[in-house]
Design a protein around this motif. Structure first.
Motif, short mmCIF file in Angstrom:
data_model
loop_
_atom_site.label_atom_id
_atom_site.label_comp_id
_atom_site.label_asym_id
_atom_site.label_seq_id
_atom_site.Cartn_x
_atom_site.Cartn_y
_atom_site.Cartn_z
N MET A 79 -60.73 42.49 -107.22
CA MET A 79 -60.03 42.92 -106.00
C MET A 79 -60.96 43.54 -104.98
O MET A 79 -60.54 43.84 -103.86
CB MET A 79 -58.96 43.96 -106.36
CG MET A 79 -57.85 43.45 -107.23
SD MET A 79 -56.52 44.69 -107.35
CE MET A 79 -57.41 46.09 -108.03
N PHE A 80 -62.21 43.77 -105.34
CA PHE A 80 -63.09 44.61 -104.53
C PHE A 80 -63.20 44.12 -103.09
O PHE A 80 -63.08 44.90 -102.15
CB PHE A 80 -64.47 44.71 -105.17
CG PHE A 80 -65.46 45.48 -104.34
CD1 PHE A 80 -65.25 46.83 -104.07
CD2 PHE A 80 -66.58 44.85 -103.80
CE1 PHE A 80 -66.15 47.55 -103.30
CE2 PHE A 80 -67.47 45.56 -103.03
CZ PHE A 80 -67.27 46.91 -102.78
N ASP A 81 -63.46 42.83 -102.89
CA ASP A 81 -63.61 42.32 -101.52
C ASP A 81 -62.35 42.57 -100.70
O ASP A 81 -62.42 42.93 -99.52
CB ASP A 81 -63.95 40.83 -101.55
CG ASP A 81 -65.36 40.56 -102.03
OD1 ASP A 81 -66.18 41.50 -102.02
OD2 ASP A 81 -65.64 39.42 -102.45
N HIS A 82 -61.19 42.36 -101.33
CA HIS A 82 -59.93 42.60 -100.62
C HIS A 82 -59.79 44.08 -100.26
O HIS A 82 -59.42 44.42 -99.12
CB HIS A 82 -58.76 42.16 -101.49
CG HIS A 82 -57.42 42.62 -100.98
ND1 HIS A 82 -56.83 42.10 -99.85
CD2 HIS A 82 -56.56 43.57 -101.45
CE1 HIS A 82 -55.68 42.70 -99.63
NE2 HIS A 82 -55.48 43.59 -100.60
N LEU A 83 -60.08 44.96 -101.21
CA LEU A 83 -59.94 46.40 -100.96
C LEU A 83 -60.91 46.86 -99.88
O LEU A 83 -60.55 47.68 -99.02
CB LEU A 83 -60.20 47.18 -102.25
CG LEU A 83 -59.26 46.88 -103.42
CD1 LEU A 83 -59.62 47.76 -104.61
CD2 LEU A 83 -57.81 47.08 -103.03
N LEU A 84 -62.12 46.32 -99.91
CA LEU A 84 -63.11 46.72 -98.92
C LEU A 84 -62.70 46.27 -97.52
O LEU A 84 -62.95 46.96 -96.53
CB LEU A 84 -64.47 46.12 -99.29
CG LEU A 84 -65.71 46.68 -98.57
CD1 LEU A 84 -65.87 48.16 -98.86
CD2 LEU A 84 -66.95 45.93 -98.98
N HIS A 85 -62.05 45.12 -97.45
CA HIS A 85 -61.59 44.60 -96.16
C HIS A 85 -60.40 45.40 -95.63
O HIS A 85 -60.25 45.59 -94.42
CB HIS A 85 -61.20 43.12 -96.31
CG HIS A 85 -60.64 42.53 -95.06
ND1 HIS A 85 -61.42 42.20 -93.96
CD2 HIS A 85 -59.35 42.20 -94.71
CE1 HIS A 85 -60.65 41.71 -93.01
NE2 HIS A 85 -59.40 41.69 -93.44
N CYS A 86 -59.54 45.86 -96.55
CA CYS A 86 -58.31 46.55 -96.14
C CYS A 86 -58.55 47.97 -95.67
O CYS A 86 -57.83 48.48 -94.81
CB CYS A 86 -57.32 46.58 -97.30
SG CYS A 86 -56.63 44.97 -97.71
N ALA A 87 -59.52 48.65 -96.26
CA ALA A 87 -59.69 50.07 -95.95
C ALA A 87 -61.14 50.46 -96.10
O ALA A 87 -61.84 49.97 -96.98
CB ALA A 87 -58.82 50.93 -96.87
#
Length: 425
Positions: A79-87
């Motif tokens: 999930m890291f890339d998604h989390l980094l993009h979201c916040a």
């Protein structure tokens, strides 16, 4: 320590705390649910439980990732890339310590550090966790208060402040604060205009202002000129939409033969950050302190230090009137003219705080105010402070962040250190 004033998206919801979960499929879901319910039942703050649905991660004020079990590192990596993009970071990893959750959190945090991300594991007793999260919420409130703040630099920094400059781009990026240059001539023009029509000022100003002109009217011939400076500064504040400023105040000595000391004391007590000598880092320190603690603070410089005992004497010719038990009016120390404030503050705990102008480091030290004195050979407000850790006095003699520091009543080191890297050399 963690930088917490990194910008987040402007579309954040009102102050809210969201909790997302990470759970390994190897663990018994019902058993983990029981542990989770018991853990959340012990916490003392309101939150929105999101579970494993990370669709809106980053949309809340505080976004907590509750690592419920071990074996979740791979899930986080996916999930890291998604989390980094979201916040934007920092990432907050909440753990109860059950089912190897702490070990997994440590591995995840180590990974985040390798990626250049800041983060923190929130772990401990229920009381500690609740207090820590409420503290993080206060910091986020302060960050929002600072966003798009306009602070004025009236005149240039004083010539002797050779180490007290600010990196405007960094200040804007990390604090959201815009520094607005205001020519000294603009203030002088406002002083002239108000002086010509000063009869209409009687009903204007704060309660402190009216108390000063009532109680000290017969004591100084310079009081009227000092109050005109106060009103002129208020017109500058209104015109440029400022929530604070620093003033090249020594120029007033030669131009209008008065001082800004009274005006700064009054404006600080009204919640308008008002700094001396055009010292921009000191002004930023005062504004950040105000956002985090609700207190503007006393801008002063050390006059004497005992490095063995940690006893220090700080002095300046102005102080926020809402910080003092009582005060007197005197002349400005260096020039012997105008109006200055001799304030007496109640003895008790204090915090000394200073930010570098590029926000690369800060200094925080707690201590106790022993007494205020009134010696004639110093700036008028004089504080004797003993540091809780005498070793920190060495900082002032080896690697100070300029000469001016901000003194706040009460102990606030925890929240100040949470917000900025602290230099303790």
């Amino acid at each position: 320590m963690i930088y917490l004033f990194t910008f987040l998206p402007l579309c954040l919801s009102p102050m809210s705390i969201a909790i997302y979960t990470l759970t390994s499929t190897l663990h018994d879901e019902k058993a983990i649910d029981r542990v989770t319910n018991d853990f959340f039942g012990s916490l003392n703050f309101d939150y929105d439980f999101k579970g494993s649905n990370y669709t809106d991660f980053g949309s809340s004020t505080i976004n907590l990732i509750f690592v419920r079990t071990g074996g979740t590192e791979g899930l986080f990596l996916q999930m890291f890339d998604h989390l980094l993009h979201c916040a934007h970071h920092p990432f907050y990893l909440l753990t109860s310590g059950k089912s190897n959750s702490l070990a997994a959190s440590m591995e995840i945090l180590a990974f985040l550090r390798q990626q250049g991300c800041e983060g923190e594991i929130i772990h401990g007793t229920a009381d500690y966790i609740s207090q820590r999260i409420r503290l993080l919420e206060r910091v986020e409130q302060a960050r929002r208060m600072l966003m798009d703040t306009r602070l004025g630099v009236i005149g240039k920094p004083s010539d002797w402040l050779i180490a007290s400059q600010a990196d405007r781009d960094v200040v804007r990026q990390k604090l959201g604060v815009e520094l607005v240059d205001v020519p000294m001539d603009e203030l002088l023009t406002a002083i002239d205009q108000i002086s010509a029509g000063s009869k209409g000022l009687e009903g204007r100003g704060s309660e402190d202002y009216h108390r000063v002109i009532t109680n000290f009217k017969s004591q100084t011939s310079n009081l009227k000129g000092a109050t005109i400076i106060y009103h002129a500064l208020k017109t500058i504040i209104e015109k440029h939409h400022l929530s604070g400023f620093t003033l090249r105040c020594f120029d007033l000595l030669s131009t209008v033969h008065n001082t800004g000391c009274l005006a700064l004391a009054l404006l600080n007590s009204e919640g308008i950050v008002a700094g001396c000598e055009g010292d921009v880092p000191a002004m930023l320190t005062m504004k950040v302190a105000q956002a985090l603690t609700g207190i503007t603070g006393f801008q002063a410089n050390p006059a004497n230090i005992d490095p063995q005992t940690g006893r220090m004497l700080f002095a300046h010719c102005t102080i926020p009137l809402n910080m003092v038990e009582r005060y007197e009016l005197d002349t400005h120390f260096e020039s012997g003219i105008g109006v200055a404030i001799r304030g007496y503050v109640k003895p008790g705990p204090v915090t000394i705080f200073k930010l570098a102008g590029d926000l690369s480091r800060s200094f925080v030290a707690e201590g106790v105010l022993l007494e205020c004195q009134d010696k004639p050979d110093l700036c008028r407000t004089q504080m004797f402070i003993k540091l809780d850790d005498p070793a920190l006095a060495n900082y002032f003699l080896t690697c100070p962040i300029g000469n001016h520091h901000i003194i706040l009543p009460g102990h606030h080191a925890e929240i100040l250190r949470l917000s900025f890297t602290t230099d303790k050399k």
